[in-house]
Design a protein around this motif. Structure first.
Motif, PDB file in Angstrom:
ATOM      1  N   UNK A   1       8.686   9.078   4.272  1.00  0.00           N
ATOM      2  CA  UNK A   1       7.844   7.905   4.208  1.00  0.00           C
ATOM      3  C   UNK A   1       7.080   7.824   5.518  1.00  0.00           C
ATOM      4  N   UNK A   2       5.840   7.519   5.416  1.00  0.00           N
ATOM      5  CA  UNK A   2       4.975   7.432   6.587  1.00  0.00           C
ATOM      6  C   UNK A   2       4.352   6.042   6.636  1.00  0.00           C
ATOM      7  N   UNK A   3       4.256   5.485   7.846  1.00  0.00           N
ATOM      8  CA  UNK A   3       3.676   4.163   8.009  1.00  0.00           C
ATOM      9  C   UNK A   3       2.408   4.241   8.853  1.00  0.00           C
ATOM     10  N   UNK A   6      -2.154   1.836  12.369  1.00  0.00           N
ATOM     11  CA  UNK A   6      -3.054   0.706  12.597  1.00  0.00           C
ATOM     12  C   UNK A   6      -2.471  -0.628  12.150  1.00  0.00           C
ATOM     13  N   UNK A   7      -1.945  -0.676  10.893  1.00  0.00           N
ATOM     14  CA  UNK A   7      -1.502  -1.973  10.356  1.00  0.00           C
ATOM     15  C   UNK A   7      -0.022  -2.007   9.965  1.00  0.00           C
ATOM     16  N   UNK A   8       0.661  -0.852   9.978  1.00  0.00           N
ATOM     17  CA  UNK A   8       2.088  -0.821   9.674  1.00  0.00           C
ATOM     18  C   UNK A   8       2.437  -0.709   8.200  1.00  0.00           C
ATOM     19  N   UNK A  22      -4.064  -0.157   2.625  1.00  0.00           N
ATOM     20  CA  UNK A  22      -4.360  -1.509   3.110  1.00  0.00           C
ATOM     21  C   UNK A  22      -5.598  -1.548   3.994  1.00  0.00           C
ATOM     22  N   UNK A  23      -5.644  -0.627   4.980  1.00  0.00           N
ATOM     23  CA  UNK A  23      -6.764  -0.680   5.926  1.00  0.00           C
ATOM     24  C   UNK A  23      -7.658   0.560   5.888  1.00  0.00           C
ATOM     25  N   UNK A  24      -7.265   1.609   5.135  1.00  0.00           N
ATOM     26  CA  UNK A  24      -8.103   2.797   5.011  1.00  0.00           C
ATOM     27  C   UNK A  24      -7.860   3.860   6.067  1.00  0.00           C
ATOM     28  N   UNK A  25      -6.976   3.612   7.023  1.00  0.00           N
ATOM     29  CA  UNK A  25      -6.679   4.586   8.077  1.00  0.00           C
ATOM     30  C   UNK A  25      -6.155   5.880   7.455  1.00  0.00           C
ATOM     31  N   UNK A  26      -6.578   7.022   7.993  1.00  0.00           N
ATOM     32  CA  UNK A  26      -6.120   8.323   7.509  1.00  0.00           C
ATOM     33  C   UNK A  26      -5.595   9.143   8.682  1.00  0.00           C
ATOM     34  N   UNK A  27      -4.591   9.984   8.402  1.00  0.00           N
ATOM     35  CA  UNK A  27      -4.144  10.952   9.394  1.00  0.00           C
ATOM     36  C   UNK A  27      -3.632  12.192   8.675  1.00  0.00           C
TER      37      UNK A  27
END
Length: 108
Positions: A1-3, A6-8, A22-27
């Motif tokens: 599981x990855x969190x 940016x927003x948790x 939730x916020x669109x952050x990608x990694x």
């Protein structure tokens, strides 16, 4: 599981990257890190209803002396669950051993 950094929020794997819905952050995904993760992929998460027809009431759970608001019987199975804030008392759920009526009792 990855969190999400940016927003948790929990991230989801899509096309080689982790995406936060939730916020669109990608990694980028890391195969080495992911090999140590446990997934629910392919696991049976719902095995269907449990047949309790041949189980004695005494084996289902503890009972207590309490009057059923439906039939007036004086015995019920009970369980306690924390459904409100942690600093508030647990809620007691009862099931009448006679008529199977269910009710709950809260401390106010």
């Amino acid at each position: 599981m990855e969190f999400c950094d940016e927003c948790g929020s929990m991230m989801h794997g899509e096309d080689g990257v982790w995406v936060c819905r939730s916020c669109g952050f990608e990694k980028a995904r890391d195969a080495g890190t992911e090999s140590a993760m446990t997934t629910t992929e392919g696991q049976d998460t719902d095995s269907g209803p449990v047949d309790m027809s041949e189980v004695d009431d005494e084996e289902i759970g503890p009972t207590t002396e309490v009057r059923c608001p439906e039939c007036g019987h004086d015995r019920a199975r009970y369980e306690m669950k924390q459904i409100r804030a942690a600093d508030e008392s647990e809620t007691r759920f009862f099931t009448c051993t006679e008529c199977e009526h269910k009710w709950r009792e809260d401390d106010h």
